[in-house]
Write an enzyme that holds these catalytic residues in place. Structure first.
Site, PDB file in Angstrom:
ATOM      1  N   SER A 576     -17.880 140.969 -79.513  1.00 29.04           N
ATOM      2  CA  SER A 576     -18.519 140.846 -80.681  1.00 29.04           C
ATOM      3  C   SER A 576     -19.612 140.097 -80.804  1.00 29.04           C
ATOM      4  O   SER A 576     -19.658 138.994 -80.172  1.00 29.04           O
ATOM      5  CB  SER A 576     -17.257 140.470 -81.795  1.00 29.04           C
ATOM      6  N   TYR A 589     -10.484 134.483 -84.728  1.00 29.68           N
ATOM      7  CA  TYR A 589     -11.044 135.755 -83.988  1.00 29.68           C
ATOM      8  C   TYR A 589     -12.379 135.114 -83.251  1.00 29.68           C
ATOM      9  O   TYR A 589     -12.743 135.563 -82.197  1.00 29.68           O
ATOM     10  CB  TYR A 589     -11.408 136.513 -85.260  1.00 29.68           C
TER      11      TYR A 589
END
Length: 699
Positions: A576, A589
């Site tokens: 990501s 995250y």
């Protein structure tokens, strides 16, 4: 698969209500599909059907006789009308004046296009003369195991008379071609009472005045052979049982361990895919006393050995003292001996104009007490090769049980395997796709990115093992993706990648179904957002479990399998933008995604010496089709950015430098590039697919 043992009778499935409204070509199609749908009648891709039909000539309108016959390639069970060649019968008969004898019969194939009716583009097969010259309107040519068992006996001619009592004629072995077509014509005219002909070592021809009578005669002759064999085969079969089969779980475990090793050894020049079969017919044969001598005789029917090579490799294994390590250690010696034997066969039999020797590796591997492995250039071919060898087992069971089984003479086998017409057909095959023969494992496979990646890899020729924790979504993904490449190329396993045992089971499933793993796409994911002081240990640990530990477990298992295969490999982590750019309110995250990227770099360092490349794709804001963005994460990101949830995609589009939305298909393209040979000199790299985010620039 069919079997020479007694079983439920083959029954006519002809529906007069369906047939009543069909034209003659449509009746041929109907008959063909019925015949091809039953593997007791003919094997996949095998057999031919034909009908001689009166039609209006497109040039002058006068009625002419036209041969409709299954064209080159195709399968009777799924053929459509465009799968049939159409040829003028008067022109086919006129070819007889051009025939210069057996030594020149191959040149007759070049004349077939000149006989084409109505500019039909479907190429006529080499079997066309076998149908054209038989003096009957409707002709079937099938490869039923029960009839071939009689055809492959040493006393085939006498047994044909005994079993069929004059209803079927008999012709000695001859390679299919123009000359055999003339011999079929001569016998069918000389003995008009015949209902068909058995070709020694090859198969069955039957005929009739109508499509229905031809179909039902074919069934009746096959059933007669099955009934006779069921009451005539001597017991015990194959010389009796020599070995007890291992329990089913042990058989599968052995195949799972062996297949990646074996695949690596036979895939040096061309990637191979594997298939495992431990069905009842296979186990009966591989556990028998006569396994070695019967396997050495090779197959009889040309359709069989063109798929399986003339003979299999029987591996040295004793199921009473199952030493898997010894079996693995002996693979190199066994393969070297097989290759040397194949090369000697080529040298003994080659002609002045023979094509160069092809891949000398075996296709079929028989393991006493365990079963059969088959390896070929794609999964469907590997599976079908195994099915054809089961046909061969059934033939040997019948022939060996009533007489003496006779394989095809070596020179005859070579002349078909290296037939110039077969070579020309191989040369016309389409070029393999870029990932042909590769095996990919995709985690998080039921989500938008996972499915897009799988779809892209399947389209490029790879086989894909898809895994996801959500079994319902995985089933839906499977149904979607089967439409892309069919059932053979796709496998699915429900699993939680945070559990070591379940990860091992996924890799075992890939090894057993396809033969190993070449490409890993780690894509399983979650998303969470919370201010640091509201981030619970459960939230933190869940991100670490899935995005770090899960990626570690899957990559470690794939790495181990790639090392066993010794074929190199490629891994791509779908990370990501957040792995490079910190985001407030998402510490769990972002930290886990950063760990993913660093893990990939570490594996790239260790994998390089083994030819294993590891790269990362960093998406950003892939909202459409994403299961992550369907839930709480979307609401959390909307709240963090002080916008409505419905405006999230537009917000991220405008935030990007290129002002474009990022779609699952964009990530799939990036993944494909990195796993393919196009990126063969790239490892340890990060590829951003985020429509431009300056903060995420890697340098």
């Amino acid at each position: 698969m069919s079997d020479t043992r007694q079983k439920e009778a083959i029954k006519s499935r002809w529906d007069q209500g369906v047939a009543a409204g069909l034209s003659e070509p449509e009746l041929l199609l109907y008959r063909s599909n019925l015949l091809g749908s039953d593997l007791r009648i003919t094997n996949f891709g095998g057999g031919n059907t034909s009908a001689k039909v009166m039609m209006a000539d497109p040039l002058g309108g006068e009625p002419v006789e036209v041969l409709w016959v299954k064209g080159s390639g195709g399968d009777l069970g799924s053929i459509a009308l465009d799968g049939f060649s159409t040829l003028y019968m008067d022109k086919l008969h006129a070819l007889k004046r051009l025939y210069r004898g057996l030594a020149h019969e191959d040149e007759m194939v070049g004349y077939l296009p000149h006989c084409t009716f109505n500019l039909n583009a479907r190429a006529a097969s080499i079997d066309t003369p076998l149908h054209a010259y038989i003096a009957h309107r409707h002709v079937d040519h099938m490869h039923p195991d029960s009839v071939i068992a009689i055809a492959a006996c040493q006393n085939s001619r006498a047994l044909t008379q005994q079993v069929f009592e004059g209803q079927l004629g008999w012709l000695p072995w001859q390679r299919p071609g123009y000359d055999l077509g003339l011999k079929l014509e001569a016998l069918s005219r000389a003995e008009p009472q015949l209902k068909g002909i058995i070709l020694e070592g090859h198969g069955l021809f039957t005929w009739g005045d109508t499509a229905q009578s031809c179909y039902e005669t074919t069934l009746a002759m096959i059933q007669r052979a099955e009934d006779w064999l069921a009451t005539s085969i001597r017991k015990p079969v194959f010389g009796g049982q020599k070995h007890q089969p291992l329990p089913a779980d042990q058989r599968r475990a052995l195949a799972t361990k062996l297949m990646p090793l074996l695949r690596g050894k036979v895939s040096r020049d061309e990637y191979k895919l594997g298939h495992f079969d431990d069905g009842a017919e296979v186990l009966e044969f591989v556990c028998s006393a006569d396994l070695a001598p019967l396997a050495a005789l090779g197959t009889s029917c040309p359709d069989h050995f063109l798929r399986t090579k003339i003979r299999p490799l029987v591996l040295d294994f004793d199921p009473a003292a199952p030493d898997v390590d010894r079996l693995a250690e002996g693979l190199d010696r066994a393969l070297e001996a097989y290759r040397a034997d194949y090369a000697a066969y080529y040298q003994r039999c080659k002609r002045d104009n023979s094509p160069p020797m092809r891949d000398p590796n075996p296709v079929i591997y028989l393991i006493p007490g365990v079963g059969m492995l088959s390896f070929a250039k794609d999964k469907a071919t590997a599976r079908i090769a195994g099915e054809f060898y089961v046909n061969a087992i059934n033939v040997m069971r019948g022939a060996h049980g009533v007489d003496r089984y006779v394989g095809l003479p070596e020179q005859e086998a070579f002349d078909i395997e290296y037939w110039l017409l077969e070579e020309a057909k191989l040369q016309r095959m389409p070029k393999p796709k870029s990932l042909a023969g590769r095996i990919a494992l995709v985690t998080g496979g039921a989500g938008g990115i996972g499915q897009a990646v799988a779809r892209q890899l399947l389209r490029e020729g790879a086989c894909v093992m898809l895994t996801d924790i959500d079994s319902t979504a995985l089933d839906e993904a499977r149904q979607n993706l089967i439409k892309v490449a069919g059932k053979d190329s796709l496998g699915t396993v429900q699993a939680d990648i945070t559990q070591e045992g379940q990860v091992a089971a996924v890799l075992d499933a890939a090894a057993l179904r396809f033969g190993g793993v070449d490409l890993l796409v780690s894509n399983a994911g979650i998303a969470s957002a919370a201010p640091l002081d509201e981030t619970t240990l459960d939230i933190w640990q869940r991100n670490q479990d899935i995005l770090v530990t899960g990626y570690f477990l899957v990559s470690r298992g794939a790495f181990q399998m790639m090392k066993r295969q010794q074929l190199g490999g490629s891994m791509v982590f779908v990370a990501s933008k957040n792995g490079l750019v910190a985001s407030a309110g998402a510490s769990a995250y972002c930290t886990a995604k950063a760990a993913e990227i660093h893990l990939a770099r570490c594996i790239a360092l260790e994998g390089a010496e083994h030819g294993i490349r590891v790269n990362v794709v960093n998406p950003d804001a892939v909202i459409r089709g994403s299961r992550i963005w369907d839930g709480k994460w979307k609401e959390e990101r909307a709240a963090s950015n002080k916008i409505d949830a419905d405006d999230v995609e537009e917000f991220y589009r405008k935030r990007s430098l290129l002002k474009r939305s990022v779609l699952p298909e964009d990530i799939a393209e990036a993944v494909y590039f990195l796993v393919s040979d196009k990126a063969g000199k790239s490892t340890g790299n990060v590829l951003n697919v985020d429509a431009g985010n300056a903060a995420a620039f890697t340098r």
